[in-house]
Design a protein around this motif. Structure first.
Motif, short mmCIF file in Angstrom:
data_model
loop_
_atom_site.label_atom_id
_atom_site.label_comp_id
_atom_site.label_asym_id
_atom_site.label_seq_id
_atom_site.Cartn_x
_atom_site.Cartn_y
_atom_site.Cartn_z
N ALA A 137 0.82 -1.22 0.00
CA ALA A 137 0.00 0.00 0.00
C ALA A 137 0.85 1.27 0.00
CB ALA A 137 -0.92 0.00 1.22
N LEU A 138 2.17 1.12 0.09
CA LEU A 138 3.04 2.29 0.11
C LEU A 138 3.39 2.72 -1.31
CD1 LEU A 138 5.57 1.19 2.91
CD2 LEU A 138 3.50 2.58 3.16
N SER A 139 3.64 4.03 -1.48
CA SER A 139 4.06 4.53 -2.79
C SER A 139 5.50 4.09 -3.04
CB SER A 139 3.96 6.04 -2.81
OG SER A 139 4.94 6.59 -1.95
N LEU A 168 12.71 8.58 -7.69
CA LEU A 168 11.98 9.47 -6.78
C LEU A 168 11.64 10.78 -7.48
CD1 LEU A 168 14.05 9.05 -3.50
CD2 LEU A 168 12.01 7.82 -4.22
N ASP A 169 10.53 11.38 -7.06
CA ASP A 169 10.20 12.69 -7.62
C ASP A 169 11.04 13.75 -6.90
OD1 ASP A 169 8.96 13.49 -5.22
OD2 ASP A 169 7.06 12.56 -5.82
N PRO A 170 11.09 14.99 -7.44
CA PRO A 170 11.99 16.01 -6.88
C PRO A 170 11.80 16.24 -5.39
CG PRO A 170 11.13 16.73 -8.98
CD PRO A 170 10.42 15.46 -8.66
N ARG A 175 13.98 15.28 0.26
CA ARG A 175 13.80 14.64 1.57
C ARG A 175 14.92 13.62 1.81
NH1 ARG A 175 12.89 14.41 6.41
NH2 ARG A 175 11.74 12.71 7.35
N PHE A 176 15.22 12.85 0.76
CA PHE A 176 16.29 11.87 0.85
C PHE A 176 17.63 12.53 1.13
CE2 PHE A 176 16.59 7.35 -0.14
CZ PHE A 176 15.26 7.00 -0.09
N ARG A 177 17.87 13.63 0.41
CA ARG A 177 19.15 14.33 0.59
C ARG A 177 19.31 14.80 2.04
NH1 ARG A 177 18.88 18.21 -4.67
NH2 ARG A 177 19.18 16.62 -6.27
N GLU A 178 18.21 15.27 2.63
CA GLU A 178 18.27 15.73 4.03
C GLU A 178 18.67 14.57 4.93
OE1 GLU A 178 14.69 19.05 3.71
OE2 GLU A 178 14.40 17.22 4.88
N ILE A 179 18.02 13.43 4.70
CA ILE A 179 18.30 12.26 5.55
C ILE A 179 19.75 11.83 5.40
CG2 ILE A 179 17.73 9.83 5.93
CD1 ILE A 179 14.89 10.53 4.85
#
Lengths: 288, 276
Positions: A137-139, A168-170, A175-179
């Motif tokens: 059910a997750l994107s 991934l979309d922009p 968000r990924f870069r932050e993590i």
């Protein structure tokens, strides 16, 4: 400066193909980006660093240990978080169950403490609100974050991330870069990508790989410096350029050795990358 | 709305916050707190934050931590540890649909075995093959999307393999044996296929360290089914799998595998690590 990863003369063969062809690599605390086209050897190198596929030749030290020795390999795995390119979980599992499963394999034996750790990493990647949702059910972006989430279990000293931002979309990439940036504070992160923007955004060191060899290793400004005074724009396409493409205003952006009197323009990391590996290839195999 | 007739005084707030108010009084206070924002804010400074966090963690644990699956609960009831049961619940061939599929095929074959010699031959052919394929699915990793991640964890791959294999064998061999007993007067049917089955299982596990397990299981299954079919067509013997030659061959294969494992278990563990 001591390096968390030291590799020299690494060779990995798949039949007659040399996916790694005498590659040298060092990486220390911070985020190191591996940049290269498909089939360059990035995944093969990361699998070697994650101790899942030993190189056929060469000398490799990870966190001061030899992954070829069983006891050392176990010690490395206890300090390692690994995100494979095709990481996935059974679709019938909830997000919590999926991470809990990996936590068991990472020797988090005590149930209550393990569950707290699972909740911590789910919160870190912003998935705590969907902890009870099934993987199916997750994107796509959420699934990728879930896969990243398991690498953070137990606060490992070394993170190996294979194409963490692919698909991934922009917004999700930011968000990924932050993590990843936060993860790189005080620990070693090695990630592969063919997104030059990702490298510019999060990496303190960059290694450009092609045909199983390291073509460049240094900081992002040093990489950009490789293209200094070798980028120009012109109203017409110049076929002598290493790479050229049409801009929105109708002019052509060129990378290579500029002709006399060319209108130079500031170089980007992408320009430097194109200078090193050449123009995009027609056939980009995923073999390595 | 009912007017509030009383409020918490300092002493009562302290007693409640420290958990010393007793069950009845606490229930009364909690009922009051639900409708009285003034007392809630009055009580706040007296509440031990560590206690609140512990209670909140307990609530989260109850809400978010998944209820163990049926297979997990069963394994725990059988005395298995929480961690091992959790690992086994991810084994592809221990999932409910897989087990039900195998049992369905075995029941059909067993029904056939009750009605004719051809049915017995079919049962003797299928019974050893299905556990082998289940083990191959549990072993090979082709059906496990998390296999690459698993390979980089400190958990010993050989242990994971053995635990999964034992569980799959238990989940398939036991019902297959029980079903065979339902055919009246047939000890051969009940036990004749066990040795070939174990020999096939052992072969898949041994070869699986070097070559992909599922295709290997497919080849072995085809060879076994071919052998049984040939025996049936030539001799019309439904108990070929239980014949002296097959039993002795199976025993030899099993003994060879045992010796190989005892002598080279370190090497075997390393090959498993590479294969998975």
């Amino acid at each position: 400066m001591s390096h968390s990863i030291q590799g020299a003369g690494l060779v990995t063969r798949y039949g007659r193909l040399r996916a790694l062809d005498g590659l040298d690599l060092t990486a220390g605390i911070g985020v190191t980006g591996l940049l290269g086209p498909n089939g360059a050897g990035k995944t093969t190198l990361l699998r070697a660093l994650a101790t899942v596929a030993a190189p056929d030749e060469g000398r490799l030290r990870i966190l001061g240990r030899d992954p070829g020795v069983a006891d050392d390999r176990l010690a490395i795995r206890r300090m390692l978080g690994y995100l494979p390119q095709d990481a996935g979980f059974p679709r019938g599992f909830s997000a919590f169950e999926a991470i809990d499963y990996v936590a068991v394999l990472k020797e988090h034996a005590e149930t209550r403490a393990r569950h707290e750790e699972v909740r911590r990493v789910l919160r870190l990647v912003g998935l705590h609100d969907v902890a009870t949702k099934k993987v199916r059910a997750l994107s796509g972006g959420m699934r990728r974050r879930l896969a990243l989430c398991q690498t953070l279990l137990g606060r490992p000293e070394l993170l190996i991330l294979d194409e963490p931002t692919v698909g991934l979309d922009p917004e999700q990439r930011i968000r990924f870069r932050e993590i990843i940036s936060e993860a790189g504070i005080g620990r070693t992160v090695v990630l592969s990508t063919h997104q030059t923007e990702d490298v510019a955004a999060v990496c303190s060191q960059v290694v450009v790989i092609d045909h199983g060899r390291a073509l460049f290793a240094g900081t992002v400004p040093e990489l950009v410096g490789q293209a200094h005074a070798r980028v120009w724009v012109d109203d017409r396409r110049d076929d002598r350029a290493v790479a050229a493409y049409r801009l929105g205003d109708g002019t052509y952006h060129h990378v290579g050795d500029p002709p006399a009197g060319a209108q130079l323009t500031p170089a980007t990391i992408e320009d430097a990358y194109l200078l090193l590996v050449g123009p995009p290839r027609e056939t980009d195999g995923e073999a390595a | 709305m009912t007017a509030q007739t009383w409020h918490l005084d300092l002493q009562l707030a302290e007693r409640y916050a420290s958990g010393q108010a007793g069950e009845v009084l606490s229930a009364s206070i909690e009922q009051h707190l639900i409708g009285c924002p003034s007392c809630r804010s009055h009580l706040s400074p007296y509440v031990d934050q560590r206690r609140t966090q512990a209670v909140f963690a307990e609530v989260l644990e109850r809400v978010q931590a998944p209820r163990p699956r049926a297979i997990e609960r069963l394994l725990r009831k059988c005395g298995m540890s929480d961690t091992t049961a959790r690992l086994l619940s991810l084994t592809p061939s221990l999932r409910g649909s897989w087990i039900i599929g195998i049992l369905f095929v075995l029941v059909l074959a067993q029904l056939g075995a009750n009605s004719s010699d051809a049915g017995i031959a079919l049962y003797m052919a299928l019974a050893p093959v299905l556990p082998m394929i289940s083990v191959a699915a549990a072993f090979g990793g082709e059906m496990d999307p998390s296999r690459e991640m698993v390979g980089a964890t400190p958990y010993p791959m050989l242990r994971l393999l053995m635990v999964r294999t034992a569980a799959v064998v238990a989940a398939t061999l036991v019902p297959a044996t029980a079903l065979a007993f339902l055919t009246p007067g047939s000890t051969l049917l009940a036990f004749g296929w066990l040795l070939p089955s174990l020999a096939l299982l052992g072969t898949v596990l041994t070869l699986g360290a070097r070559v992909p397990a599922l295709p290997t299981a497919g080849v072995l299954a085809a060879a076994w089914l071919g052998l049984v079919a040939t025996g049936w067509m030539r001799h019309h013997d439904p108990f070929l799998a239980a014949s002296f030659t097959v039993q002795v061959t199976s025993t030899c294969v099993l003994m060879t595998i045992c010796v190989l494992f005892l002598v080279r278990h370190q090497h075997f563990a390393e090959e498993i690590r590479r294969a998975t």
